[in-house]
Design a protein around this motif. Sequence first.
Motif, PDB file in Angstrom:
ATOM      1  N   THR A 112       0.824  -1.210   0.000  1.00 35.54           N
ATOM      2  CA  THR A 112       0.000   0.000   0.000  1.00 35.54           C
ATOM      3  C   THR A 112       0.855   1.254   0.000  1.00 35.54           C
ATOM      4  N   VAL A 113       1.888   1.277   0.839  1.00 35.33           N
ATOM      5  CA  VAL A 113       2.761   2.449   0.929  1.00 35.33           C
ATOM      6  C   VAL A 113       3.492   2.673  -0.395  1.00 35.33           C
ATOM      7  N   ARG A 114       3.987   1.588  -0.991  1.00 37.74           N
ATOM      8  CA  ARG A 114       4.691   1.737  -2.266  1.00 37.74           C
ATOM      9  C   ARG A 114       3.767   2.322  -3.333  1.00 37.74           C
ATOM     10  N   LYS A 115       2.526   1.848  -3.356  1.00 38.52           N
ATOM     11  CA  LYS A 115       1.578   2.346  -4.353  1.00 38.52           C
ATOM     12  C   LYS A 115       1.275   3.827  -4.149  1.00 38.52           C
ATOM     13  N   VAL A 116       1.081   4.234  -2.897  1.00 41.57           N
ATOM     14  CA  VAL A 116       0.790   5.635  -2.614  1.00 41.57           C
ATOM     15  C   VAL A 116       1.970   6.518  -2.997  1.00 41.57           C
ATOM     16  N   ILE A 117       3.174   6.079  -2.681  1.00 44.57           N
ATOM     17  CA  ILE A 117       4.378   6.863  -3.005  1.00 44.57           C
ATOM     18  C   ILE A 117       4.474   7.096  -4.510  1.00 44.57           C
ATOM     19  N   LEU A 118       4.222   6.045  -5.288  1.00 47.94           N
ATOM     20  CA  LEU A 118       4.341   6.171  -6.739  1.00 47.94           C
ATOM     21  C   LEU A 118       3.154   6.904  -7.352  1.00 47.94           C
ATOM     22  N   ASP A 119       1.999   6.811  -6.738  1.00 48.83           N
ATOM     23  CA  ASP A 119       0.823   7.506  -7.266  1.00 48.83           C
ATOM     24  C   ASP A 119       0.857   9.000  -6.964  1.00 48.83           C
ATOM     25  N   VAL A 120       1.279   9.346  -5.752  1.00 51.32           N
ATOM     26  CA  VAL A 120       1.248  10.747  -5.319  1.00 51.32           C
ATOM     27  C   VAL A 120       2.549  11.466  -5.647  1.00 51.32           C
ATOM     28  N   GLY A 121       3.691  10.803  -5.434  1.00 54.42           N
ATOM     29  CA  GLY A 121       4.982  11.433  -5.648  1.00 54.42           C
ATOM     30  C   GLY A 121       5.354  12.371  -4.515  1.00 54.42           C
TER      31      GLY A 121
END
Length: 624
Positions: free
Chosen positions: A610-619
């Motif tokens: 989840t954290v990895r996805k948020v980091i890549l989605d939001v930047g």
Amino acid sequence: MWCVPPPTRGPRRCAAWLRAELPVRPPWGLPQLPHQVTPPIGGGLALAWHSARLKWENRRDKPIDSKNFTMAVKPYSLELRFAQGDYGLSARRLREFTELGQINVFSRAISERSELNDPADFVDVIHVDGDTFSLVGCTLADLRVGHLPANSGVQRDVVLNDLAETNYVNDFVREVQIHLDRCSDRQAVRNQHQPFLPPAKAGDVFGVPFVFSTLQRRLLSMGKSKAGGDQWLKTIENFQKKGLRAEEFEFAELSPDLCVLDDENGQMSAGELAGLCNFKDLRLSVIPVISNAQKQIRFAQPPERALKRTKKLPKAQTGQTREVAGFDPVLGYRIEQVAHQTLWGNESHWQAVLYDGTVLQNVWGQSLFPTRDAATELAAFHAKQNFPKRLALGRFGRFAWTGGKDYREWLITLPYYPASYLSGHFDVRNVLAHVRCDIREGADGKRVLMLQEVQSDWAQRARRAVSSGDSNSDDEQPPPFFKEWSALAMKLVSLHAAFHGLDAVAWTRGAHQVVRYNGLGSAGLIELYDRTLPREVNRMLKPIGIACEMLGVFVPVNFGIKQTENGYEVYSPDNVLLGTAPTLEDAQQFVPDGAHEKIYEVHGVRLNDTVRKVILDVGFPAWG
């Protein structure tokens, strides 16, 4: 372009070696240099004179003045300065692109057809100030046709006049052409490294994905709102009260446009203003420290299958034999032993042969050599020129814990930034920060990106200059992101870990660094690793709901595993090599009985799916 190794005996060893190492081009031979004149391009790039022939090229304290030109910029003399003015030429960014893995900052690509490459397209015009230089913003080709950047202050006629009166400019450009020809001859570069991040897209204003401008996003969020110049300035001042960094507004270069808009009593929409945000000078490039492999080819036993017949050679005569003695299974090079009968008995010679059967020759047309080593070195040199093998093993792996996988030294660079900073640690221009890291197993069995070092030589130098009150020269000016380089580095590292699916990011404690460097700079190391980095990571990841904690990573105690060109080498406590394997997993078989690892407590953050996805989605924002 080939060479033979230097003769080992005989009074003419030096002269023979010089001639042997001259490339097929150019025809003019060794340059005739006046006394105490520095060659136009130094041995670091080897565009002209080979460093083995002219070792004095790399001296940093050599004389740099002559009647017609001076070359003042260190290191390695890749710059040509006009003695009559403050301008010059630089081939440094070309060298970084072709030899050090930097991105191509020029408007043209190097063509495989050498006749299509104009060296002037790859030579920067520079402004020189003492031992420092900055980019004017155009190439030599641009200068010749009058394409100069706005507000550059360059007087084209004056610079062109200096060019015309400088005898060494033609030599400088000619050697750039030679280098471009060699690049055109390359058929492939082997061992391309895994990218730090995916390629940037058109909308990535900082040259890397997932990093954005807060100012630009806030303007875009205002939709079709319109205002005059003065009103927009007040709006941006309000943004700054809410956290927008003043440095971001400064580098966005909006002030001139807003002043013109205000003078003309015009209006502009928020979207139009966002489109004017210009961060072209702050485009980032993250590259590994690479070097040429010491062994470009590795010969093994020849295969059982038939190899292509040697070209342009008559069939073996009676009593003559040709036998394949070594074969490189990757590129297909082979070493052949040619034996024949003479009046004095059996004689053998050696030759190097390409994958297609072509026999290699040196610059003298010699193809048969008295020793196998001579033929092997000719093959290796040809492979280095045409199929260079490069490794991303870095330069400072000895200052890292052993036992890690995929050790890298990543350089966060500003290749487009006009001012030039040259670190004493790396050959690349404008290294804003560097990160030395590897991947190792955590205490919970997860894959951890372990940061062995996070450092900015540029910021450290500027900080010392500011503290001492000696920050007047351009060489001592603070870099962009001066107060936020560590935050930017951790943002990029977090994006890298998320993109590659790693489970955590960790970094050493200050005490580990103090021990590593024998107490040198202990206060600063503790401040950076135990306070600054945790604080910055907590600040940038707080919106996601995660925070720093102490993690455990495994580190060998009474044995060592080092990553080398040959793979992973296992050493005993007495530093005796126990075995080599291509992967870290395979190297485990050589770990001695009684060996054990210790869990080191380090700072870090966990990254689940989840954290990895948020980091890549939001930047992340570049500032803040």
